[in-house]
Design a protein around this motif. Structure first.
Motif, PDB file in Angstrom:
ATOM      1  N   UNK A  57       8.535  40.693   8.601  1.00 23.20           N
ATOM      2  CA  UNK A  57       9.096  41.962   8.123  1.00 23.20           C
ATOM      3  C   UNK A  57       9.826  41.558   6.877  1.00 23.20           C
ATOM      4  N   UNK A  58      10.706  42.780   6.230  1.00 19.59           N
ATOM      5  CA  UNK A  58      11.506  42.190   5.202  1.00 19.59           C
ATOM      6  C   UNK A  58      11.064  42.579   4.145  1.00 19.59           C
ATOM      7  N   UNK A  59      11.965  42.647   2.851  1.00 23.29           N
ATOM      8  CA  UNK A  59      11.601  43.051   1.444  1.00 23.29           C
ATOM      9  C   UNK A  59      10.753  42.039   0.893  1.00 23.29           C
ATOM     10  N   UNK A  60       9.425  42.577   0.965  1.00 24.08           N
ATOM     11  CA  UNK A  60       8.417  41.660  -0.069  1.00 24.08           C
ATOM     12  C   UNK A  60       7.973  40.686   0.848  1.00 24.08           C
ATOM     13  N   UNK A  61       8.341  40.257   1.979  1.00 27.23           N
ATOM     14  CA  UNK A  61       8.293  39.084   2.431  1.00 27.23           C
ATOM     15  C   UNK A  61       6.693  38.917   2.888  1.00 27.23           C
ATOM     16  N   UNK A  62       6.240  40.021   3.372  1.00 31.81           N
ATOM     17  CA  UNK A  62       4.774  39.924   4.036  1.00 31.81           C
ATOM     18  C   UNK A  62       4.166  41.120   3.512  1.00 31.81           C
ATOM     19  N   UNK A  63       2.719  40.764   3.303  1.00 32.33           N
ATOM     20  CA  UNK A  63       1.973  42.258   3.285  1.00 32.33           C
ATOM     21  C   UNK A  63       1.725  42.893   4.547  1.00 32.33           C
ATOM     22  N   UNK A  64       1.621  44.308   4.194  1.00 31.67           N
ATOM     23  CA  UNK A  64       1.474  45.181   5.277  1.00 31.67           C
ATOM     24  C   UNK A  64      -0.141  45.496   5.168  1.00 31.67           C
TER      25      UNK A  64
ATOM     26  N   UNK B 128       9.564  52.059  11.470  1.00 32.21           N
ATOM     27  CA  UNK B 128       9.011  50.719  11.741  1.00 32.21           C
ATOM     28  C   UNK B 128       9.554  50.059  12.984  1.00 32.21           C
TER      29      UNK B 128
ATOM     30  N   UNK C 148       4.765  46.376  -5.635  1.00 32.41           N
ATOM     31  CA  UNK C 148       3.272  46.095  -5.280  1.00 32.41           C
ATOM     32  C   UNK C 148       2.444  47.155  -5.731  1.00 32.41           C
TER      33      UNK C 148
ATOM     34  N   UNK D 245      13.055  49.695  14.326  1.00 30.66           N
ATOM     35  CA  UNK D 245      14.012  48.958  13.519  1.00 30.66           C
ATOM     36  C   UNK D 245      14.654  50.176  12.393  1.00 30.66           C
ATOM     37  N   UNK D 246      13.716  50.939  12.107  1.00 29.36           N
ATOM     38  CA  UNK D 246      14.107  51.983  11.167  1.00 29.36           C
ATOM     39  C   UNK D 246      13.351  53.288  11.215  1.00 29.36           C
TER      40      UNK D 246
ATOM     41  N   UNK E 291       4.253  49.858  11.807  1.00 27.84           N
ATOM     42  CA  UNK E 291       4.584  50.961  10.818  1.00 27.84           C
ATOM     43  C   UNK E 291       3.738  52.086  10.949  1.00 27.84           C
TER      44      UNK E 291
ATOM     45  N   UNK F  40       6.948  57.014   4.455  1.00 27.51           N
ATOM     46  CA  UNK F  40       7.216  56.129   5.550  1.00 27.51           C
ATOM     47  C   UNK F  40       7.714  57.074   6.736  1.00 27.51           C
TER      48      UNK F  40
ATOM     49  N   UNK G  11      16.027  44.895   6.318  1.00 31.81           N
ATOM     50  CA  UNK G  11      14.971  44.057   6.275  1.00 31.81           C
ATOM     51  C   UNK G  11      13.720  44.615   7.184  1.00 31.81           C
TER      52      UNK G  11
END
Lengths: 116, 116
Positions: free
Chosen positions: B98-105, B48, A34, B55-56, B33, B45, A100
């Motif tokens: 969430x997820x790898x590149x799935x959605x814009x933050x 999350x 990105x 989550x992490x 996040x 980071x 994820x």
């Protein structure tokens, strides 16, 4: 581990000239990449993203970036700079693996100055 | 256009004091996040959060840090006993998925925390 390196901490261009902001990534797999932009006193805004579809990605405000696996690069370009492009730009990658959670890994940032 | 908001924009505190940084994510977003940026360094980071649990978290996010979504609209970061090295800009972000590149933050404008 994944990382991104932005090769220039500061880039200065004249209005109307091309912009090139350089980013190299380190990843064993094809990553999601990105570019985010931050204008003063504003949140980070997504410019564009690469998620293993077309290697040339077009974003907002005339920016585009090309994913080059052979060079492990994802440079950001714009044909003609505008004064409003002056901002901080971040190259970002998501981690590999099964996690994820959406964690983003940022480069150091490049400050773009646009001179009239 | 919906946006992530953060309050306060600047917080000054004494070492050892507790601080709570507040964020209001975009209303239909499900993933939240926190990131931070120490002056002159990369955006990092922190944590999350999804479905009311972490989550992490990064190694920075030790026992002095906690997050909470107390009322379905706010998302808070608490630092129990601040240290000088906690001085940084703290960014909140949210995404629909969430997820790898799935959605814009979507990022907020940040809270600058200064620990004296």
């Amino acid at each position: 581990a994944q990382s991104v390196t932005q090769l220039d901490s500061h880039v200065s261009v004249s209005e109307g000239t091309p912009v090139l902001l350089r980013c190299n990534y380190s990843s064993s797999y094809s990553p999601s990449l990105f570019w985010y932009v931050q204008h003063p006193n504003k949140g980070l805004q997504l410019l564009l993203k690469y998620t293993s579809a077309a290697t040339l990605v077009k974003g907002i405000n005339g920016f585009e970036a090309e994913f080059k696996k052979s060079e492990t690069s994802f440079h950001l370009t714009k044909p003609s700079a505008h004064m409003s492009d002056a901002a901080e730009y971040f190259c970002v990658v998501t981690p590999e693996g099964s996690s994820n959670t959406g964690k983003l890994i940022f480069g150091q940032g490049t400050t773009l100055q646009v001179k009239p | 256009e919906p946006e992530v908001t953060q309050t306060p924009s600047h917080q000054v505190t004494q070492m050892g004091q507790e601080v709570i940084l507040r964020c209001v994510p975009i209303s239909n977003h499900l993933y939240f996040y926190w990131y931070r940026q120490i002056l002159g360094q990369k955006v990092e980071f922190l944590v999350s959060f999804y479905n009311n649990e972490i989550s992490e978290k990064s190694e920075i996010f030790d026992d002095q840090f906690s997050v909470e979504r107390p009322d379905g609209s706010n998302f808070t970061l608490k630092i129990r006993s601040t240290k000088l090295e906690d001085s940084a800009m703290y960014f909140c972000a949210s995404s629909v998925l969430g997820g790898r590149g799935e959605a814009e933050q979507f990022f907020g404008p940040g809270t600058r925390l200064t620990v004296l």
